[in-house]
Design an enzyme around this catalytic site. Sequence first.
Site, mmCIF file in Angstrom:
data_model
loop_
_atom_site.group_PDB
_atom_site.id
_atom_site.type_symbol
_atom_site.label_atom_id
_atom_site.label_comp_id
_atom_site.label_asym_id
_atom_site.label_seq_id
_atom_site.Cartn_x
_atom_site.Cartn_y
_atom_site.Cartn_z
ATOM 1 N N ASP A 1 0.818 -1.209 0.000
ATOM 2 C CA ASP A 1 0.000 0.000 0.000
ATOM 3 C C ASP A 1 0.855 1.262 0.000
ATOM 4 O O ASP A 1 0.313 2.365 -0.050
ATOM 5 C CB ASP A 1 -0.977 0.009 1.182
ATOM 6 C CG ASP A 1 -0.314 -0.127 2.533
ATOM 7 O OD1 ASP A 1 0.746 -0.759 2.619
ATOM 8 O OD2 ASP A 1 -0.872 0.387 3.528
ATOM 9 N N HIS B 1 8.588 -0.811 12.685
ATOM 10 C CA HIS B 1 7.553 -1.495 11.907
ATOM 11 C C HIS B 1 8.036 -2.917 11.621
ATOM 12 O O HIS B 1 9.145 -3.313 11.988
ATOM 13 C CB HIS B 1 7.269 -0.718 10.630
ATOM 14 C CG HIS B 1 5.992 -1.108 9.945
ATOM 15 N ND1 HIS B 1 4.785 -1.253 10.609
ATOM 16 C CD2 HIS B 1 5.737 -1.393 8.640
ATOM 17 C CE1 HIS B 1 3.854 -1.606 9.753
ATOM 18 N NE2 HIS B 1 4.403 -1.700 8.548
ATOM 19 N N ASP C 1 4.750 3.881 8.249
ATOM 20 C CA ASP C 1 4.102 3.040 9.262
ATOM 21 C C ASP C 1 5.020 2.914 10.474
ATOM 22 O O ASP C 1 6.222 2.684 10.332
ATOM 23 C CB ASP C 1 3.793 1.662 8.677
ATOM 24 C CG ASP C 1 2.686 1.721 7.628
ATOM 25 O OD1 ASP C 1 2.196 2.824 7.353
ATOM 26 O OD2 ASP C 1 2.331 0.655 7.096
ATOM 27 N N HIS D 1 -3.539 7.611 6.980
ATOM 28 C CA HIS D 1 -3.358 6.154 6.941
ATOM 29 C C HIS D 1 -4.361 5.469 7.869
ATOM 30 O O HIS D 1 -4.011 4.701 8.756
ATOM 31 C CB HIS D 1 -1.916 5.808 7.351
ATOM 32 C CG HIS D 1 -1.501 4.401 7.030
ATOM 33 N ND1 HIS D 1 -1.643 3.363 7.917
ATOM 34 C CD2 HIS D 1 -0.914 3.878 5.930
ATOM 35 C CE1 HIS D 1 -1.163 2.254 7.391
ATOM 36 N NE2 HIS D 1 -0.707 2.549 6.165
#
Length: 328
Positions: free
Chosen positions: A67, A141, A211, A270
């Site tokens: 993504d 992450h 992220d 997000h």
Amino acid sequence: MLNFTFLGTSSGAPTKLRNVTGLAVQPAGARDWFLIDAGEGTQHQLQRTGHSLRSLQAICITHVHGDHCYGLPGLLASAGMAGRTAPLTLVAPLPVWTWLASTRECTDLHLPYDVHHVDSALQPVVWQSPGVRITAHPLYHRVACHAFGVEVRHDTVHLDTTALRDTGLPPGPAWKALQSGQDLEFEGAVLKSADFVAHQSRRVRAVFGGDNADPSMLQTACADAQVLVHEATYTQAALDKVGPGPMHSSAKGVATFAQQVGVPNLVLTHFSQRHHDDAGQAELEAEARAQYQGQLWLGRDFDAFELNEQGQLRLQHSDRANAGNEHA
């Protein structure tokens, strides 16, 4: 001094009103711009903005998850078909570069320009040009992931024309010489450039996160930033239910961190599909506002922001009036 436009604000998968991650960043008044992440469909989103692929200077990919990068090969191919020949810099962890190389080979993708890879894990300064500096900052992450700090600096030189007229020195090349730093002799006296020239530097800095399960990883990066753009995939209750496996942040956690470091502007993005409708957005906003006293926004696709030279952030353009409810 710095503008940025959201091209996608959904996590994991696109929905009818939100694409997956992409962000266009551009110094104010410049043609050149930068792309942070390129989720699937990013090039289609760009067609609704004024950004040209010929003016794109660098693409910064936070990490290898789809993504955030599945739109990259198509975007590069379209740039070539649009006539781009200038080299392009790709800032990304090594797995992104390895995946892109395999995709180019398997799909017979030949580009009419060079793509230069900068490994974001190996050097803190990943891009530098006059007035613009981009730095990479590691995040927490499941895979190697980085935030990007974008700094824009504008230096000006002001000539004290009133003081110069008082000396009797006529305007012309001599004034320009003083402004450029040269000392001059005039009527038996030495006119020093430093006495007639004032230098002024204005600087803004924004941090764009990927992220990240631990916002405190960005404490140093945010120390001198006016804006933090950070994922808030879940509310705290949803994150507690999902568990630590996905390694994302909650609105509460990000807002608490932003308040602690004193960053004056916080933009969340997000979002999990469970938080896309009006009720879900309201819940995220309420959770963040309970922890954070600065200016807060929840990003939507095509929201365009301007960070001015005073470090003030404002929303320039939004499609919020046409957003409506979105049910995931």
